[in-house]
Each structure stands twice: as C-alpha cells, then as structure tokens.
Design a protein around this motif. Structure first.
Motif, PDB file in Angstrom:
ATOM      1  N   ASP A 126       0.849  -1.196   0.000  1.00  0.00           N
ATOM      2  CA  ASP A 126       0.000   0.000   0.000  1.00  0.00           C
ATOM      3  C   ASP A 126       0.883   1.244   0.000  1.00  0.00           C
ATOM      4  O   ASP A 126       1.503   1.559   1.021  1.00  0.00           O
ATOM      5  CB  ASP A 126      -0.896  -0.014   1.242  1.00  0.00           C
ATOM      6  CG  ASP A 126      -1.941   1.091   1.231  1.00  0.00           C
ATOM      7  OD1 ASP A 126      -1.777   2.074   0.481  1.00  0.00           O
ATOM      8  OD2 ASP A 126      -2.918   0.976   1.987  1.00  0.00           O
ATOM      9  N   PRO A 127       0.970   1.957  -1.104  1.00  0.00           N
ATOM     10  CA  PRO A 127       1.825   3.150  -1.174  1.00  0.00           C
ATOM     11  C   PRO A 127       1.442   4.253  -0.188  1.00  0.00           C
ATOM     12  O   PRO A 127       2.259   5.115   0.111  1.00  0.00           O
ATOM     13  CB  PRO A 127       1.656   3.634  -2.619  1.00  0.00           C
ATOM     14  CG  PRO A 127       1.198   2.437  -3.382  1.00  0.00           C
ATOM     15  CD  PRO A 127       0.390   1.627  -2.400  1.00  0.00           C
ATOM     16  N   THR A 128       0.222   4.252   0.335  1.00  0.00           N
ATOM     17  CA  THR A 128      -0.156   5.290   1.311  1.00  0.00           C
ATOM     18  C   THR A 128       0.557   5.106   2.643  1.00  0.00           C
ATOM     19  O   THR A 128       0.490   5.982   3.498  1.00  0.00           O
ATOM     20  CB  THR A 128      -1.685   5.305   1.551  1.00  0.00           C
ATOM     21  OG1 THR A 128      -2.079   4.072   2.151  1.00  0.00           O
ATOM     22  CG2 THR A 128      -2.429   5.533   0.258  1.00  0.00           C
ATOM     23  N   TRP A 129       1.225   3.986   2.823  1.00  0.00           N
ATOM     24  CA  TRP A 129       1.959   3.731   4.069  1.00  0.00           C
ATOM     25  C   TRP A 129       3.386   4.273   4.025  1.00  0.00           C
ATOM     26  O   TRP A 129       4.165   4.066   4.957  1.00  0.00           O
ATOM     27  CB  TRP A 129       1.996   2.243   4.381  1.00  0.00           C
ATOM     28  CG  TRP A 129       0.654   1.630   4.666  1.00  0.00           C
ATOM     29  CD1 TRP A 129      -0.503   2.294   4.974  1.00  0.00           C
ATOM     30  CD2 TRP A 129       0.317   0.251   4.673  1.00  0.00           C
ATOM     31  NE1 TRP A 129      -1.534   1.406   5.169  1.00  0.00           N
ATOM     32  CE2 TRP A 129      -1.055   0.130   4.985  1.00  0.00           C
ATOM     33  CE3 TRP A 129       1.030  -0.914   4.438  1.00  0.00           C
ATOM     34  CZ2 TRP A 129      -1.711  -1.081   5.082  1.00  0.00           C
ATOM     35  CZ3 TRP A 129       0.380  -2.133   4.543  1.00  0.00           C
ATOM     36  CH2 TRP A 129      -0.976  -2.213   4.860  1.00  0.00           C
ATOM     37  N   ASP A 130       3.740   4.999   2.979  1.00  0.00           N
ATOM     38  CA  ASP A 130       5.111   5.511   2.821  1.00  0.00           C
ATOM     39  C   ASP A 130       5.543   6.449   3.949  1.00  0.00           C
ATOM     40  O   ASP A 130       6.691   6.440   4.353  1.00  0.00           O
ATOM     41  CB  ASP A 130       5.275   6.235   1.488  1.00  0.00           C
ATOM     42  CG  ASP A 130       5.469   5.277   0.334  1.00  0.00           C
ATOM     43  OD1 ASP A 130       5.622   4.064   0.578  1.00  0.00           O
ATOM     44  OD2 ASP A 130       5.463   5.731  -0.813  1.00  0.00           O
ATOM     45  N   ASN A 131       4.647   7.294   4.425  1.00  0.00           N
ATOM     46  CA  ASN A 131       4.994   8.271   5.463  1.00  0.00           C
ATOM     47  C   ASN A 131       4.613   7.799   6.859  1.00  0.00           C
ATOM     48  O   ASN A 131       4.372   8.622   7.746  1.00  0.00           O
ATOM     49  CB  ASN A 131       4.331   9.611   5.156  1.00  0.00           C
ATOM     50  CG  ASN A 131       4.884  10.218   3.886  1.00  0.00           C
ATOM     51  OD1 ASN A 131       6.070  10.117   3.613  1.00  0.00           O
ATOM     52  ND2 ASN A 131       4.017  10.831   3.099  1.00  0.00           N
ATOM     53  N   ALA A 132       4.562   6.507   7.055  1.00  0.00           N
ATOM     54  CA  ALA A 132       4.158   5.952   8.346  1.00  0.00           C
ATOM     55  C   ALA A 132       5.215   6.206   9.415  1.00  0.00           C
ATOM     56  O   ALA A 132       6.399   6.386   9.129  1.00  0.00           O
ATOM     57  CB  ALA A 132       3.914   4.452   8.214  1.00  0.00           C
ATOM     58  N   THR A 133       4.752   6.219  10.659  1.00  0.00           N
ATOM     59  CA  THR A 133       5.633   6.284  11.812  1.00  0.00           C
ATOM     60  C   THR A 133       5.814   4.860  12.319  1.00  0.00           C
ATOM     61  O   THR A 133       4.840   4.132  12.483  1.00  0.00           O
ATOM     62  CB  THR A 133       5.010   7.155  12.922  1.00  0.00           C
ATOM     63  OG1 THR A 133       4.752   8.457  12.385  1.00  0.00           O
ATOM     64  CG2 THR A 133       5.924   7.266  14.117  1.00  0.00           C
ATOM     65  N   TYR A 134       7.061   4.475  12.579  1.00  0.00           N
ATOM     66  CA  TYR A 134       7.364   3.110  13.020  1.00  0.00           C
ATOM     67  C   TYR A 134       7.647   3.090  14.514  1.00  0.00           C
ATOM     68  O   TYR A 134       8.369   3.937  15.023  1.00  0.00           O
ATOM     69  CB  TYR A 134       8.579   2.563  12.260  1.00  0.00           C
ATOM     70  CG  TYR A 134       8.259   2.215  10.830  1.00  0.00           C
ATOM     71  CD1 TYR A 134       8.065   0.908  10.434  1.00  0.00           C
ATOM     72  CD2 TYR A 134       8.130   3.211   9.868  1.00  0.00           C
ATOM     73  CE1 TYR A 134       7.754   0.583   9.123  1.00  0.00           C
ATOM     74  CE2 TYR A 134       7.817   2.910   8.554  1.00  0.00           C
ATOM     75  CZ  TYR A 134       7.632   1.594   8.194  1.00  0.00           C
ATOM     76  OH  TYR A 134       7.318   1.282   6.904  1.00  0.00           O
ATOM     77  N   PHE A 135       7.067   2.115  15.195  1.00  0.00           N
ATOM     78  CA  PHE A 135       7.261   1.939  16.631  1.00  0.00           C
ATOM     79  C   PHE A 135       7.807   0.535  16.885  1.00  0.00           C
ATOM     80  O   PHE A 135       7.256  -0.441  16.380  1.00  0.00           O
ATOM     81  CB  PHE A 135       5.933   2.081  17.388  1.00  0.00           C
ATOM     82  CG  PHE A 135       5.375   3.468  17.378  1.00  0.00           C
ATOM     83  CD1 PHE A 135       5.662   4.346  18.412  1.00  0.00           C
ATOM     84  CD2 PHE A 135       4.553   3.902  16.352  1.00  0.00           C
ATOM     85  CE1 PHE A 135       5.138   5.637  18.413  1.00  0.00           C
ATOM     86  CE2 PHE A 135       4.026   5.174  16.344  1.00  0.00           C
ATOM     87  CZ  PHE A 135       4.314   6.040  17.377  1.00  0.00           C
TER      88      PHE A 135
END
Length: 158
Positions: A126-135
């Motif tokens: 899913d390209p919309t997950w490109d700017n995700a924050t990772y925990f």
C-alpha cells in the motif's frame, strides 16, 4: 541450553502479561472512553512477532501517550525456508477493525535472499503507508532472584 530455554520461557510469560490480547484491544476501540485519546491522522506501523497479542509499543502508545493513529498496521515478518518468495505471494493482509480507527494485520513472507527492508516491502502492499511512523517494542531484562539458589540461572541468562 536448559538455562536458555528457561530464560526464554520466563521472558515470553512476562511479555504476554504486559501485552493485551488482540480481541480485547479491538473491543476497546469501540468504547466511548476513547474520547480522551488524541487521534492522529496518520499511519503507524508496529512490527510484532505474534498475531494473538497487541504489540507492547502500541499498548504503551495508547496508555502512556494517549495516542491513537488513524491507521494501525501490525506487521509480522515470516521467514520462509526458501531463497525468494514471489512478490505476489509475500503479503497476507487482514483488516481487523474498520472506522474510525483502521487496524490491519500484515504477515510478510520473505525468503532468506529477499530484501528485508520493511518500508519498501510495505510500499509494495500500500503506497499510502510511505509516510508511516514506526514503533518498536523493547524490554529491559533485570534479575529478580538475587541471593536465591536459582539466581545463577537468572544471571547466566541475562
């Protein structure tokens, strides 16, 4: 070897007590007491080794930081015993909860020669997950058996 198995079992038991069962967490998302939580209009990714519990970092995010992300992606990396997994067969995705908070579980199947870059692999899903924050979840291990006969096992494991 027995000490390693003993220590690993203890760590897994302690971790299971700290993490919530997934079904209880999903039930709580629909309860009205979530009004006090800040909703962040972004995507958060939580790598996690099991599918039946909530990642510890997500539990702490909600309890301590009072944050809930618009979309929560819980990723489990499954190492396959093959050199490559075809891209079309790498991801198994399940939507666990819909609006207003979307929770998605992704099982990412990778071979031992496949690229282990998590953001890159998630972009293919899913390209919309490109700017995700990772925990990431982390545990600090400390001995709780000082002075006891079995304390040597505790100190050896740690």
């Amino acid at each position: 070897m027995r000490t390693w198995e003993w220590g690993s079992d203890r760590v897994n038991q302690e971790r299971a007590e700290l993490e919530l069962p997934m079904d209880k967490f999903l039930e709580k998302l629909d309860q009205p007491h979530n009004i006090g939580l800040r909703k962040v209009a972004e995507v958060a990714v939580f790598p996690h080794g099991t599918s039946d519990t909530v990642p510890l970092s997500l539990v702490r995010c909600v309890k301590d930081l009072k944050l809930l992300y618009r979309e929560i992606v819980i990723v489990q990396i499954v190492q396959e015993h093959v050199p490559h997994v075809p891209p079309a067969e790498r991801a198994e995705m399940e939507v666990l909860h819909h609006a207003p908070i979307r929770v998605v579980r992704v099982d990412l199947h990778l071979g031992y020669f496949d690229e282990q870059n998590l953001p890159e692999n998630l972009h293919a899903i899913d390209p919309t997950w490109d700017n995700a924050t990772y925990f990431l979840s982390a545990l600090t291990l400390r001995s709780r058996l000082p002075g006891k006969i079995a304390g040597w096992r505790d100190r050896l494991y740690l």
